[in-house]
Design a protein around this motif. Structure first.
Motif, PDB file in Angstrom:
ATOM      1  N   HIS A 426      -3.060   0.218   4.580  1.00 19.35           N
ATOM      2  CA  HIS A 426      -2.106  -0.428   3.679  1.00 19.35           C
ATOM      3  C   HIS A 426      -0.743   0.256   3.751  1.00 19.35           C
ATOM      4  CE1 HIS A 426      -0.622  -2.731   0.345  1.00 19.35           C
ATOM      5  NE2 HIS A 426      -0.345  -1.635  -0.328  1.00 19.35           N
ATOM      6  N   ILE A 427      -0.715   1.575   3.765  1.00 16.19           N
ATOM      7  CA  ILE A 427       0.553   2.289   3.852  1.00 16.19           C
ATOM      8  C   ILE A 427       1.260   1.963   5.168  1.00 16.19           C
ATOM      9  CG2 ILE A 427       1.600   4.581   4.058  1.00 16.19           C
ATOM     10  CD1 ILE A 427      -0.489   5.608   2.077  1.00 16.19           C
ATOM     11  N   TRP A 436       9.990   1.371   8.313  1.00 12.14           N
ATOM     12  CA  TRP A 436       9.771   2.807   8.056  1.00 12.14           C
ATOM     13  C   TRP A 436      10.813   3.428   7.120  1.00 12.14           C
ATOM     14  CZ3 TRP A 436       5.499   5.614   9.816  1.00 12.14           C
ATOM     15  CH2 TRP A 436       4.626   4.892  10.634  1.00 12.14           C
ATOM     16  N   THR A 437      11.410   2.606   6.299  1.00 10.05           N
ATOM     17  CA  THR A 437      12.303   3.136   5.259  1.00 10.05           C
ATOM     18  C   THR A 437      11.460   3.578   4.073  1.00 10.05           C
ATOM     19  OG1 THR A 437      14.060   1.634   5.945  1.00 10.05           O
ATOM     20  CG2 THR A 437      14.239   2.615   3.746  1.00 10.05           C
ATOM     21  N   ILE A 438      11.591   4.830   3.660  1.00 11.52           N
ATOM     22  CA  ILE A 438      10.740   5.365   2.593  1.00 11.52           C
ATOM     23  C   ILE A 438      11.413   5.244   1.232  1.00 11.52           C
ATOM     24  CG2 ILE A 438       9.698   7.478   1.673  1.00 11.52           C
ATOM     25  CD1 ILE A 438       9.090   8.299   4.550  1.00 11.52           C
ATOM     26  N   GLU A 439      12.676   5.624   1.137  1.00 18.35           N
ATOM     27  CA  GLU A 439      13.354   5.650  -0.162  1.00 18.35           C
ATOM     28  C   GLU A 439      14.247   4.425  -0.354  1.00 18.35           C
ATOM     29  OE1 GLU A 439      14.886   9.401  -1.514  1.00 18.35           O
ATOM     30  OE2 GLU A 439      13.952  10.477   0.156  1.00 18.35           O
ATOM     31  N   GLY A 440      14.702   4.238  -1.584  1.00 23.49           N
ATOM     32  CA  GLY A 440      15.594   3.135  -1.892  1.00 23.49           C
ATOM     33  C   GLY A 440      14.869   1.971  -2.534  1.00 23.49           C
ATOM     34  N   PRO A 441      15.629   0.985  -3.046  1.00 24.07           N
ATOM     35  CA  PRO A 441      15.044  -0.166  -3.759  1.00 24.07           C
ATOM     36  C   PRO A 441      14.061  -0.964  -2.909  1.00 24.07           C
ATOM     37  CG  PRO A 441      17.417  -0.049  -4.116  1.00 24.07           C
ATOM     38  CD  PRO A 441      17.106   0.960  -3.055  1.00 24.07           C
ATOM     39  N   GLY A 442      14.343  -1.098  -1.622  1.00 23.35           N
ATOM     40  CA  GLY A 442      13.441  -1.868  -0.770  1.00 23.35           C
ATOM     41  C   GLY A 442      12.563  -1.004   0.105  1.00 23.35           C
ATOM     42  N   GLY A 443      12.484   0.289  -0.207  1.00 23.43           N
ATOM     43  CA  GLY A 443      11.714   1.203   0.619  1.00 23.43           C
ATOM     44  C   GLY A 443      10.227   1.140   0.325  1.00 23.43           C
ATOM     45  N   ALA A 444       9.460   1.795   1.209  1.00 28.19           N
ATOM     46  CA  ALA A 444       7.999   1.768   1.088  1.00 28.19           C
ATOM     47  C   ALA A 444       7.530   2.416  -0.213  1.00 28.19           C
ATOM     48  CB  ALA A 444       7.370   2.468   2.283  1.00 28.19           C
ATOM     49  N   ALA A 445       8.196   3.493  -0.635  1.00 23.29           N
ATOM     50  CA  ALA A 445       7.778   4.170  -1.865  1.00 23.29           C
ATOM     51  C   ALA A 445       7.909   3.245  -3.071  1.00 23.29           C
ATOM     52  CB  ALA A 445       8.607   5.440  -2.070  1.00 23.29           C
ATOM     53  N   SER A 446       8.982   2.471  -3.102  1.00 19.91           N
ATOM     54  CA  SER A 446       9.181   1.534  -4.207  1.00 19.91           C
ATOM     55  C   SER A 446       8.123   0.441  -4.203  1.00 19.91           C
ATOM     56  CB  SER A 446      10.576   0.911  -4.105  1.00 19.91           C
ATOM     57  OG  SER A 446      10.762  -0.079  -5.093  1.00 19.91           O
ATOM     58  N   LEU A 448       5.116   0.600  -2.909  1.00 17.03           N
ATOM     59  CA  LEU A 448       3.805   1.185  -3.211  1.00 17.03           C
ATOM     60  C   LEU A 448       3.745   1.798  -4.605  1.00 17.03           C
ATOM     61  CD1 LEU A 448       3.248   2.898   0.258  1.00 17.03           C
ATOM     62  CD2 LEU A 448       1.925   0.976  -0.653  1.00 17.03           C
ATOM     63  N   ASP A 449       4.898   1.782  -5.301  1.00 12.82           N
ATOM     64  CA  ASP A 449       4.969   2.351  -6.652  1.00 12.82           C
ATOM     65  C   ASP A 449       4.597   3.830  -6.656  1.00 12.82           C
ATOM     66  OD1 ASP A 449       5.538   2.329  -9.322  1.00 12.82           O
ATOM     67  OD2 ASP A 449       3.582   1.554  -9.958  1.00 12.82           O
ATOM     68  N   LEU A 450       5.173   4.557  -5.702  1.00 11.33           N
ATOM     69  CA  LEU A 450       4.920   5.990  -5.589  1.00 11.33           C
ATOM     70  C   LEU A 450       6.249   6.730  -5.491  1.00 11.33           C
ATOM     71  CD1 LEU A 450       2.130   6.046  -2.828  1.00 11.33           C
ATOM     72  CD2 LEU A 450       1.788   6.509  -5.259  1.00 11.33           C
ATOM     73  N   PRO A 451       6.330   7.959  -5.994  1.00  7.35           N
ATOM     74  CA  PRO A 451       7.515   8.773  -5.727  1.00  7.35           C
ATOM     75  C   PRO A 451       7.603   9.025  -4.223  1.00  7.35           C
ATOM     76  CG  PRO A 451       6.199   9.721  -7.505  1.00  7.35           C
ATOM     77  CD  PRO A 451       5.373   8.651  -6.884  1.00  7.35           C
ATOM     78  N   PRO A 452       8.808   9.055  -3.650  1.00  5.25           N
ATOM     79  CA  PRO A 452       8.934   9.296  -2.208  1.00  5.25           C
ATOM     80  C   PRO A 452       8.225  10.562  -1.743  1.00  5.25           C
ATOM     81  CG  PRO A 452      11.031   8.569  -3.101  1.00  5.25           C
ATOM     82  CD  PRO A 452      10.114   8.778  -4.280  1.00  5.25           C
ATOM     83  N   SER A 453       8.285  11.632  -2.561  1.00  2.00           N
ATOM     84  CA  SER A 453       7.615  12.872  -2.172  1.00  2.00           C
ATOM     85  C   SER A 453       6.107  12.691  -2.076  1.00  2.00           C
ATOM     86  CB  SER A 453       7.952  13.985  -3.170  1.00  2.00           C
ATOM     87  OG  SER A 453       7.541  13.609  -4.482  1.00  2.00           O
ATOM     88  N   THR A 454       5.551  11.892  -3.009  1.00  2.00           N
ATOM     89  CA  THR A 454       4.106  11.634  -2.979  1.00  2.00           C
ATOM     90  C   THR A 454       3.734  10.824  -1.749  1.00  2.00           C
ATOM     91  OG1 THR A 454       4.044  11.647  -5.397  1.00  2.00           O
ATOM     92  CG2 THR A 454       2.180  10.625  -4.254  1.00  2.00           C
ATOM     93  N   LEU A 455       4.552   9.826  -1.426  1.00  2.00           N
ATOM     94  CA  LEU A 455       4.269   9.017  -0.244  1.00  2.00           C
ATOM     95  C   LEU A 455       4.319   9.869   1.017  1.00  2.00           C
ATOM     96  CD1 LEU A 455       3.757   6.427   1.253  1.00  2.00           C
ATOM     97  CD2 LEU A 455       6.201   5.889   1.094  1.00  2.00           C
ATOM     98  N   ARG A 456       5.311  10.737   1.115  1.00  2.00           N
ATOM     99  CA  ARG A 456       5.388  11.608   2.302  1.00  2.00           C
ATOM    100  C   ARG A 456       4.167  12.521   2.382  1.00  2.00           C
ATOM    101  NH1 ARG A 456      11.027  11.614   0.859  1.00  2.00           N
ATOM    102  NH2 ARG A 456      12.259  10.656   2.527  1.00  2.00           N
ATOM    103  N   SER A 457       3.727  12.998   1.229  1.00  2.00           N
ATOM    104  CA  SER A 457       2.531  13.848   1.203  1.00  2.00           C
ATOM    105  C   SER A 457       1.302  13.085   1.676  1.00  2.00           C
ATOM    106  CB  SER A 457       2.308  14.381  -0.222  1.00  2.00           C
ATOM    107  OG  SER A 457       1.100  15.111  -0.298  1.00  2.00           O
ATOM    108  N   ARG A 458       1.170  11.818   1.214  1.00  2.00           N
ATOM    109  CA  ARG A 458       0.024  11.000   1.634  1.00  2.00           C
ATOM    110  C   ARG A 458       0.109  10.696   3.132  1.00  2.00           C
ATOM    111  NH1 ARG A 458      -4.089  11.607  -0.576  1.00  2.00           N
ATOM    112  NH2 ARG A 458      -4.907   9.600   0.150  1.00  2.00           N
ATOM    113  N   MET A 459       1.313  10.450   3.627  1.00  2.00           N
ATOM    114  CA  MET A 459       1.481  10.170   5.054  1.00  2.00           C
ATOM    115  C   MET A 459       1.066  11.390   5.893  1.00  2.00           C
ATOM    116  SD  MET A 459       5.148   8.158   4.924  1.00  2.00           S
ATOM    117  CE  MET A 459       5.393   8.243   6.710  1.00  2.00           C
TER     118      MET A 459
END
Length: 467
Positions: A426-427, A436-446, A448-459
């Protein structure tokens, strides 16, 4: 009465952006915690403690999805699922089964009975959420097919162009704007994205539609014959030229010529094409007399023509003469929400051709088709649907390994069955969707409803890296 049930009856009919879910589990802790976490994500969650109570609620209330435990006293989850699928109005209700990790036989039986997906206990909530989101996205895409297709046809009247995504709407808007002009159009896109179909739409919507649309595949003509094919030749112009031949430009006089894979033209021919674009005239091979034509040129390429210009294999002046009005076609992986509509279109098309009534796909088929990256784009999808249609023995079309559909990493993760692989899949899908944009309004973290740091940790934990 539980908190979620009180919420249901207090509010009457619930309208929510995310959806109304029914959580069925005989374990009170499981169902209440899961319902609570789903509501925190914006869903409305109703709970049932037994199969009988679940069927009673479904008879009274419309749900968007059911999370159904398999092992329950009284009516088991499999019996509830079977009862739902026996009712025609409930055959499209997404059902995700919950089972213990070691109960693979139950999973197989559930999928055979029509379950859309499954999760294993103890619940890993990100995985549950990912699978809920996937099934609801599929359901909404199917529900929108009828209305959106009619809307597209009413607005553009391009019946053969199938899709409702934002990217294809933008393409159609450009087609509508440029069609009434005589401007040269350059259509760019990967192989199989429908460049010829867009060229046809431009021509059919133009003032030239009563005149011919002449199509030329520049990559399929040998270098020695391409000039004769485009501009014609006189008798005796070269060995084998027994009579005068009219070229494609002359045939297209008053209409439109579509030069597919224009980047494959030899440099010598590019010079003559440039003259046609600039002067609206050319000479047949072996002739010293210029032929004047009134032709609208639409060119297409799956190559990056600017790179070809830098590499000296394509003339810079010709590129800028062609690139008056560029239209880029999205790859199918960039418009995955259109896949259910395309599948329905091709089923109808091939069903009619084969004399079959093909009404639906087997459970889980759309999820598999949407998980695949489709390197061959719409043409590849069409071929897969045609093979499946030929093999279909009833109204339901099955997509199995006999069709030769490769599994890409995301699709393999979804079908593998482990929680960690499902989360990884899913990620990955979300990251590819947003380039592969992680941060920002249209980023993956938004998304997935995760903080960007958490998403990077999961990745990092899941070994997800951009190739």
């Amino acid at each position: 009465m539980t908190r979620a049930l009180r919420l249901l009856y207090a509010s009457g009919t619930m309208n929510t952006t995310h959806g109304v879910l029914l959580v069925v589990d005989d374990d009170e802790t499981n169902r209440e915690i899961l319902a609570h976490r789903l509501e925190r994500k914006g869903y409305k969650a109703v709970v049932a403690e037994s199969g009988g109570q679940a069927l009673a609620l479904i008879a009274q209330q419309q749900f968007d999805l059911v999370l159904l435990d398999i092992m329950m006293p009284g009516l088991s989850g499999l019996e509830v699922l079977q009862a739902l699928r026996q009712k025609h109005v409930l055959t499209d209700l997404p059902v995700i089964m919950a089972t213990a990790k070691d109960q693979s036989a139950d999973v197989v039986q559930a999928l055979q009975l029509g379950a859309n997906d499954y999760v294993t206990k103890p619940f890993d909530f990100p995985v549950v959420l990912a699978r809920v989101q996937t099934q609801l996205s599929l359901k909404r895409a199917v529900e929108q097919i009828g209305y959106l297709r009619e809307e597209i046809q009413n607005e553009y009247n391009f019946e053969e162009i199938v899709g409702t995504s934002r990217s294809i709407r933008e393409v159609l808007d450009k087609v509508k704007r440029v069609a009434s002009t005589d401007s040269t159009v350059l259509i760019l896109g990967e192989t199989g994205t429908g460049k010829e179909l867009i060229a046809r739409a431009i021509h059919d919507s133009s003032e030239r539609r009563a005149q011919p649309l002449v199509k030329v595949n520049c990559g399929a003509i040998s270098a020695g014959l391409v000039e004769s094919e485009l501009f014609g030749h006189e008798r005796g112009a070269f060995t084998g030229a027994q009579e005068r031949r009219i070229g494609r430009f002359e045939l297209a006089d008053g209409g439109t010529i579509f030069l597919d894979e224009v980047g494959e033209l030899p440099l010598a021919t590019q010079v003559k094409l440039l003259r046609v674009l600039q002067e609206q005239e050319f000479e047949r091979v072996g002739s010293s007399y210029a032929q004047r034509v009134d032709v609208r040129v639409i060119a297409a390429s799956n190559r990056n023509l600017l790179d070809a210009v830098k590499g000296k294999s394509f003339r810079e002046d010709l590129y800028y003469r062609l690139d008056v009005f560029p239209i880029r076609l999205p790859a199918l992986r960039e418009r995955q929400e259109d896949i259910p509509l395309l599948v329905q279109h091709f089923l109808k098309k091939f069903g009619k051709r084969l004399g079959k009534t093909l009404e639906e796909t087997a459970p889980g088929a759309l999820a598999r088709l949407m998980a695949y990256s489709w390197p061959g784009n719409i043409r590849e999808l069409q071929n897969v649907i045609e093979r499946a249609a030929v093999l279909a023995s009833g109204s339901t079309v099955v997509f199995d390994d006999s069709l030769g559909l490769p599994e890409d990493p995301a699709a393999q993760a979804v079908s593998a069955g482990t929680l960690e692989e499902a989360e990884r899949a899913h990620i990955l899908r979300v990251l590819k969707q947003v380039n592969w944009t992680i941060e920002g309004p249209g980023g993956a973290a938004s998304i997935l409803d995760l903080p960007p740091s958490t998403l990077r940790s999961r990745m990092h934990k899941l070994g997800i890296k951009r190739s």
